[in-house]
Design a protein around this motif. Structure first.
Motif, PDB file in Angstrom:
ATOM      1  N   ASP A  29      47.039  18.732  58.074  1.00 33.02           N
ATOM      2  CA  ASP A  29      45.557  18.335  58.028  1.00 33.02           C
ATOM      3  C   ASP A  29      45.127  18.079  59.733  1.00 33.02           C
ATOM      4  OD1 ASP A  29      45.207  18.771  55.495  1.00 33.02           O
ATOM      5  OD2 ASP A  29      45.114  16.617  54.953  1.00 33.02           O
ATOM      6  N   TYR A  30      46.147  17.940  60.293  1.00 33.05           N
ATOM      7  CA  TYR A  30      45.840  17.224  61.748  1.00 33.05           C
ATOM      8  C   TYR A  30      45.209  18.636  62.497  1.00 33.05           C
ATOM      9  CZ  TYR A  30      46.922  15.869  66.489  1.00 33.05           C
ATOM     10  OH  TYR A  30      47.036  15.850  67.909  1.00 33.05           O
ATOM     11  N   PRO A  31      44.223  18.148  63.300  1.00 30.13           N
ATOM     12  CA  PRO A  31      43.627  16.856  63.669  1.00 30.13           C
ATOM     13  C   PRO A  31      42.262  16.922  62.936  1.00 30.13           C
ATOM     14  CG  PRO A  31      43.157  18.196  65.431  1.00 30.13           C
ATOM     15  CD  PRO A  31      44.091  19.173  64.563  1.00 30.13           C
ATOM     16  N   THR A  32      42.234  15.651  62.388  1.00 28.18           N
ATOM     17  CA  THR A  32      40.875  15.441  61.482  1.00 28.18           C
ATOM     18  C   THR A  32      39.900  14.432  62.258  1.00 28.18           C
ATOM     19  OG1 THR A  32      41.629  13.249  60.595  1.00 28.18           O
ATOM     20  CG2 THR A  32      42.274  15.453  59.217  1.00 28.18           C
ATOM     21  N   HIS A  33      40.204  14.117  63.668  1.00 27.85           N
ATOM     22  CA  HIS A  33      39.005  13.325  64.411  1.00 27.85           C
ATOM     23  C   HIS A  33      39.529  13.758  65.940  1.00 27.85           C
ATOM     24  CE1 HIS A  33      41.826   9.961  64.791  1.00 27.85           C
ATOM     25  NE2 HIS A  33      42.137  10.154  63.402  1.00 27.85           N
ATOM     26  N   PRO A  34      38.764  13.073  66.916  1.00 33.71           N
ATOM     27  CA  PRO A  34      39.066  13.563  68.233  1.00 33.71           C
ATOM     28  C   PRO A  34      40.405  12.791  68.756  1.00 33.71           C
ATOM     29  CG  PRO A  34      36.822  12.970  68.110  1.00 33.71           C
ATOM     30  CD  PRO A  34      37.354  12.712  66.784  1.00 33.71           C
ATOM     31  N   ARG A  52      42.203  18.138  82.597  1.00 25.90           N
ATOM     32  CA  ARG A  52      40.861  18.464  82.262  1.00 25.90           C
ATOM     33  C   ARG A  52      40.925  19.819  81.929  1.00 25.90           C
ATOM     34  NH1 ARG A  52      37.212  14.198  82.066  1.00 25.90           N
ATOM     35  NH2 ARG A  52      37.928  12.414  83.250  1.00 25.90           N
ATOM     36  N   GLY A  53      41.648  20.558  82.777  1.00 26.26           N
ATOM     37  CA  GLY A  53      41.847  22.124  82.769  1.00 26.26           C
ATOM     38  C   GLY A  53      42.189  22.663  81.304  1.00 26.26           C
ATOM     39  N   VAL A  54      43.490  21.862  80.649  1.00 24.06           N
ATOM     40  CA  VAL A  54      43.876  22.290  79.590  1.00 24.06           C
ATOM     41  C   VAL A  54      43.262  21.728  78.128  1.00 24.06           C
ATOM     42  CG1 VAL A  54      46.022  22.810  80.679  1.00 24.06           C
ATOM     43  CG2 VAL A  54      45.784  20.739  79.628  1.00 24.06           C
ATOM     44  N   ALA A  55      42.613  20.537  78.451  1.00 28.53           N
ATOM     45  CA  ALA A  55      41.998  19.862  77.327  1.00 28.53           C
ATOM     46  C   ALA A  55      40.913  20.692  76.671  1.00 28.53           C
ATOM     47  CB  ALA A  55      41.556  18.251  78.099  1.00 28.53           C
ATOM     48  N   GLU A  56      39.898  21.128  77.428  1.00 27.59           N
ATOM     49  CA  GLU A  56      38.822  22.063  76.558  1.00 27.59           C
ATOM     50  C   GLU A  56      39.181  22.894  75.913  1.00 27.59           C
ATOM     51  OE1 GLU A  56      34.851  24.505  78.305  1.00 27.59           O
ATOM     52  OE2 GLU A  56      35.755  23.255  79.657  1.00 27.59           O
ATOM     53  N   ALA A  61      41.054  25.288  70.264  1.00 24.68           N
ATOM     54  CA  ALA A  61      42.156  25.873  69.369  1.00 24.68           C
ATOM     55  C   ALA A  61      42.352  24.642  68.210  1.00 24.68           C
ATOM     56  CB  ALA A  61      43.412  26.206  70.153  1.00 24.68           C
ATOM     57  N   LEU A  62      42.430  23.440  68.606  1.00 26.57           N
ATOM     58  CA  LEU A  62      42.638  22.490  67.651  1.00 26.57           C
ATOM     59  C   LEU A  62      41.320  22.001  66.488  1.00 26.57           C
ATOM     60  CD1 LEU A  62      44.678  20.198  69.812  1.00 26.57           C
ATOM     61  CD2 LEU A  62      45.483  21.487  67.747  1.00 26.57           C
ATOM     62  N   GLY A  63      40.265  22.550  67.053  1.00 27.66           N
ATOM     63  CA  GLY A  63      38.858  22.149  66.295  1.00 27.66           C
ATOM     64  C   GLY A  63      38.564  20.714  66.416  1.00 27.66           C
ATOM     65  N   GLN A  64      39.200  20.144  67.203  1.00 27.99           N
ATOM     66  CA  GLN A  64      38.705  18.525  67.525  1.00 27.99           C
ATOM     67  C   GLN A  64      38.700  18.499  69.161  1.00 27.99           C
ATOM     68  OE1 GLN A  64      37.475  16.113  65.673  1.00 27.99           O
ATOM     69  NE2 GLN A  64      37.931  17.202  63.558  1.00 27.99           N
ATOM     70  N   ALA A 274      51.354  24.652  70.462  1.00 29.90           N
ATOM     71  CA  ALA A 274      50.604  25.941  70.348  1.00 29.90           C
ATOM     72  C   ALA A 274      49.479  26.015  71.076  1.00 29.90           C
ATOM     73  CB  ALA A 274      50.795  26.371  68.793  1.00 29.90           C
ATOM     74  N   ALA A 275      48.805  24.926  70.859  1.00 30.00           N
ATOM     75  CA  ALA A 275      47.385  24.984  71.368  1.00 30.00           C
ATOM     76  C   ALA A 275      47.629  24.820  73.040  1.00 30.00           C
ATOM     77  CB  ALA A 275      46.534  23.704  70.945  1.00 30.00           C
TER      78      ALA A 275
END
Length: 327
Positions: A29-34, A52-56, A61-64, A274-275
């Motif tokens: 199910d991961y991730p379900t929150h930030p 910050r360049g890869v976080a966005e 990709a992760l949906g959170q 993967a993300a």
């Protein structure tokens, strides 16, 4: 097996199975929150920009959302220790690098973490070389001339660093050891003061990050002699590598990656990897990383674990040879 022992074993298995099932389910199910990504340095620096360049794109990709938190201090060891002691559930990650994972554990006697045992490597982000800068008054126009000058006057040439035990300091130590020369170290509290004194001629040499050097070299205020990677930098394509100038195989580059606390379930680590790899394949991320003079280096978690092992072995030996101690 006696019936009592069998029932005890069966009961233990019955208790263990739901725990394993829940862990597997949470990973699916991961991730379900930030997610929090701790950058163990102040905002605005190269480490922060890369994170910050890869976080966005990873967030998409992760949906959170991946939220950046800056926890600086003690050369990055404070924030890194916080990551090591966090819950291994994939919701606290850390930006790892040469300084925090390869240098600090030797530089700081009580760093509070083991780079091999206390983290689950997610993957590398990028590597970045340094560039050798000298004051234009120094009669050296390439690395070979710099080495000859240093050999002619052992210990008289001084070099600046961004602090004892920093990647810049140890990159210069590696250069001096490889070239067989003696240089005098003048530590500063950061790149800004070091470059100011280099411009003023108070120190002769500085192994700088590439972005800090661009304007100063283009304006002719400082002279670039060589880059410390195995290939030339896209930012300074006309500046040869140190390896090209008489020190074959010389390499002093800084590595940046993402780590999770040890014990993080492998399915979660794989999903994060993967993300991250998808982000590093993005043209926009390539451009952001290039502005820092770095080169994307996507890896598997296992490849990053091997990289951490190699880097710690290399840089910890240099910390010991240099005699550097935490301020």
């Amino acid at each position: 097996m006696r019936r009592r022992d069998f029932m005890t074993l069966l009961g233990g298995a019955a208790m263990t199975w739901p725990l394993a099932a829940r862990a597997q389910g949470s990973a699916l199910d991961y991730p379900t929150h930030p997610i929090t990504l701790i950058v163990p340095y102040a905002p605005g620096g190269g480490n922060d920009v890369l994170a910050r360049g890869v976080a966005e794109p990873m967030s998409k990709a992760l949906g959170q959302q991946i939220v950046i938190e800056n926890h600086g201090g003690a050369g990055g060891s404070i924030g890194t220790r916080q990551v090591a002691k966090s819950a291994p559930d994939g919701y606290t990650l850390g930006l790892g690098g040469t300084g925090t994972l390869a240098i600090d554990p030797t530089l700081y006697p009580n760093a509070g973490y083991d780079p091999r045992k206390d983290f689950a490597p997610v993957g590398l982000i990028a590597t970045s070389p340094l560039i050798i800068l000298v004051n234009p008054s120094l009669p050296a126009h390439n690395v070979q001339e710099l080495i000859a000058l240093a050999k002619a006057q052992p210990g008289k040439l001084n070099y600046a660093s961004a602090g004892r035990g920093s990647g810049i300091h140890l990159g210069t130590v590696l250069f001096a050891l490889t070239a067989g020369i003696e240089l005098t170290h003048v530590p500063y509290r950061g790149t800004g003061p070091a470059l100011t004194d280099l411009l003023g001629g108070h120190v002769a040499i500085y192994f700088s990050s590439l972005p800090s050097a661009v304007g100063l070299v283009m304006d002719g205020k400082l002279r670039a002699l060589g880059v410390t990677g195995l290939k030339r930098s896209a930012i300074f394509p006309d500046v040869p590598t140190v390896a090209e100038q008489g020190l074959p195989g010389f390499e002093a580059v800084l590595h940046y990656g993402i780590v999770a606390p040890a014990g993080t379930p492998r399915p979660i680590v794989d999903k994060l990897n993967a993300a991250l790899r998808a982000a590093l394949n993005s043209d926009e991320v390539h451009r952001r990383i290039a502005t820092e003079g770095a080169e994307p280096l996507p890896t598997t978690p296992d490849e990053y674990a091997a990289d951490i092992d190699r880097e710690e072995t290399k840089w910890s030996a240099l910390v010991k040879k240099s005699g550097a101690k935490a301020n």
